[in-house]
Design a protein around this motif. Structure first.
Motif, short mmCIF file in Angstrom:
data_model
loop_
_atom_site.label_atom_id
_atom_site.label_comp_id
_atom_site.label_asym_id
_atom_site.label_seq_id
_atom_site.Cartn_x
_atom_site.Cartn_y
_atom_site.Cartn_z
N PHE A 1 0.79 -1.22 -0.05
CA PHE A 1 0.18 0.19 -0.24
C PHE A 1 1.02 1.41 -0.12
O PHE A 1 0.34 2.44 -1.19
N LEU A 2 1.74 1.19 1.29
CA LEU A 2 2.55 2.41 0.80
C LEU A 2 3.93 2.38 -0.20
O LEU A 2 3.54 3.47 -0.89
N ARG A 3 4.28 1.40 -1.46
CA ARG A 3 4.59 1.86 -2.15
C ARG A 3 3.87 2.06 -3.66
O ARG A 3 4.19 2.97 -3.93
N SER A 4 2.43 1.38 -3.69
CA SER A 4 1.55 1.87 -4.43
C SER A 4 1.75 3.37 -4.07
O SER A 4 1.59 4.98 -5.17
N THR A 5 1.38 3.92 -2.83
CA THR A 5 0.93 5.45 -2.05
C THR A 5 2.07 5.89 -2.82
O THR A 5 2.13 7.59 -3.12
N VAL A 6 3.74 5.55 -2.82
CA VAL A 6 4.59 6.34 -3.38
C VAL A 6 4.41 6.42 -5.08
O VAL A 6 4.85 7.69 -5.52
N GLU A 7 4.14 6.09 -5.90
CA GLU A 7 3.81 6.39 -6.97
C GLU A 7 3.21 6.80 -7.33
O GLU A 7 3.45 7.87 -7.74
N LEU A 8 1.90 7.17 -6.39
CA LEU A 8 0.71 8.36 -7.21
C LEU A 8 1.36 9.34 -6.46
O LEU A 8 1.39 9.96 -7.21
N LYS A 9 1.77 9.99 -5.87
CA LYS A 9 3.06 11.17 -5.27
C LYS A 9 3.88 11.66 -6.37
O LYS A 9 3.67 12.43 -6.83
N PHE A 10 4.09 10.25 -7.26
CA PHE A 10 5.22 11.02 -8.24
C PHE A 10 5.12 11.30 -9.03
O PHE A 10 5.18 12.10 -10.16
N THR A 11 3.84 10.42 -9.44
CA THR A 11 3.65 9.95 -10.51
C THR A 11 2.74 11.54 -10.94
O THR A 11 1.92 12.32 -10.31
N GLY A 12 2.54 11.96 -12.37
CA GLY A 12 2.29 13.54 -12.68
C GLY A 12 2.61 15.05 -12.86
O GLY A 12 2.30 15.85 -13.10
N LEU A 13 3.98 14.66 -11.57
CA LEU A 13 5.23 15.39 -11.97
C LEU A 13 6.01 15.75 -12.80
O LEU A 13 5.86 14.73 -13.87
N THR A 14 5.77 16.89 -13.30
CA THR A 14 7.25 17.40 -14.78
C THR A 14 7.93 17.07 -14.04
O THR A 14 8.20 16.56 -13.21
N GLU A 15 9.05 16.73 -15.57
CA GLU A 15 10.31 16.74 -14.66
C GLU A 15 11.24 17.75 -13.70
O GLU A 15 12.13 17.28 -12.97
N ALA A 16 10.87 19.26 -14.06
CA ALA A 16 11.13 20.49 -13.66
C ALA A 16 11.22 19.96 -12.04
O ALA A 16 11.35 20.30 -11.03
N GLN A 17 9.45 19.89 -11.82
CA GLN A 17 8.67 19.63 -10.11
C GLN A 17 9.58 18.32 -9.46
O GLN A 17 9.63 18.71 -8.89
N ALA A 18 9.57 17.52 -10.83
CA ALA A 18 9.98 15.96 -9.47
C ALA A 18 11.71 16.57 -9.08
O ALA A 18 12.31 16.11 -7.98
N PHE A 19 12.51 17.59 -9.93
CA PHE A 19 13.90 17.84 -9.23
C PHE A 19 13.71 18.57 -8.93
O PHE A 19 14.80 19.60 -8.57
N ALA A 20 12.86 19.54 -8.53
CA ALA A 20 12.49 21.05 -7.56
C ALA A 20 13.34 20.74 -6.06
O ALA A 20 12.63 19.18 -5.39
N GLN A 21 13.47 21.74 -5.72
CA GLN A 21 13.56 21.64 -4.53
C GLN A 21 12.86 22.38 -3.56
O GLN A 21 13.41 24.05 -3.67
N PRO A 22 11.34 22.19 -3.46
CA PRO A 22 10.69 22.97 -2.94
C PRO A 22 10.95 23.18 -1.20
O PRO A 22 9.81 24.41 -1.12
N VAL A 23 11.45 22.90 -0.94
CA VAL A 23 11.05 23.64 0.77
C VAL A 23 12.90 23.53 1.22
O VAL A 23 13.59 22.83 1.33
N HIS A 24 13.40 25.32 1.29
CA HIS A 24 14.12 25.60 1.30
C HIS A 24 14.38 24.77 3.07
O HIS A 24 13.41 25.69 3.44
N PRO A 25 15.81 25.12 3.39
CA PRO A 25 17.06 25.08 2.47
C PRO A 25 17.39 23.57 2.29
O PRO A 25 18.77 23.35 1.92
N SER A 26 16.10 22.46 2.94
CA SER A 26 16.35 20.59 2.70
C SER A 26 16.35 21.07 0.81
O SER A 26 16.16 21.85 0.23
N ALA A 27 17.74 19.80 0.45
CA ALA A 27 18.05 20.09 -0.53
C ALA A 27 17.18 18.80 -1.34
O ALA A 27 17.25 17.89 -2.00
N LEU A 28 16.02 18.40 -0.31
CA LEU A 28 15.02 17.11 -0.73
C LEU A 28 14.43 17.20 -1.97
O LEU A 28 14.10 18.27 -2.37
N THR A 29 14.35 16.28 -2.74
CA THR A 29 12.74 16.30 -4.34
C THR A 29 12.49 15.05 -4.03
O THR A 29 13.23 14.43 -3.68
#
Length: 166
Positions: free
Chosen positions: A25-53
């Motif tokens: 269930f968690l694995r499928s939710t990861v896929e659901l959260k990641f699907t639909g992002l553009t390349e720019a969105q998927a690789f952006a760091q939206p929460v500064h100063p964190s480098a997480l994408t």
């Protein structure tokens, strides 16, 4: 991309069914959260100063699946998931990583993990040199690790495009 099907874990299953159901269930939710992002969105760091994408989280979870199930538990001789510069898999990305490529790799690694865990008993011990944990521990650890990083992915997705829920 294949359709993402999330199946709620059974509430009255045995230990294996409960644990693998929660992890899937968690694995499928990861896929659901990641699907639909553009390349720019998927690789952006939206929460500064964190480098997480979002992309870094999915790549990290792919490595964690391989490390715990294929390498440490099954003792398979497969490619190490991280580089010498980052031996613990702290969310590194390569210049040629893409959303589709990362999602495909994650799905493939989860499929391999499912095959490995289905073929073993929960009390089976890891086969890799120096490892003593049981499969039960590895599954429980992956539930924890996936859930923790799914929380990060939830926040990054909301900060990126406002999508919340599920």
């Amino acid at each position: 991309m294949p359709e993402i099907t999330r199946i709620r874990p059974p509430e009255d299953a045995d230990e294996r069914g409960t644990m693998t159901g929660l992890l899937d269930f968690l694995r499928s939710t990861v896929e659901l959260k990641f699907t639909g992002l553009t390349e720019a969105q998927a690789f952006a760091q939206p929460v500064h100063p964190s480098a997480l994408t979002p992309a870094g989280i999915v790549k990290h979870l792919t490595g964690v699946e391989r490390f715990w199930f294929a390498i440490d538990f099954a003792g398979l001789k497969v490619e190490w998931p991280w580089t010498e510069e980052d031996p613990h898999g702290c969310f590194p990305l390569a210049p040629d990583d893409t959303v589709e490529g990362l999602l495909t790799a994650y799905r493939a690694e989860c499929a391999r993990s499912r095959e490995i865990t289905a073929a073993a008993a929960l009390d089976d011990r890891a086969r890799s040199d120096g490892m003593t944990f049981k499969l039960r521990y590895a599954i429980a650890h992956l539930i924890e690790e996936t859930a923790r990083h799914l929380g990060h992915l939830d926040l990054l997705r909301e900060a990126t495009d406002g999508q919340v829920g599920e």
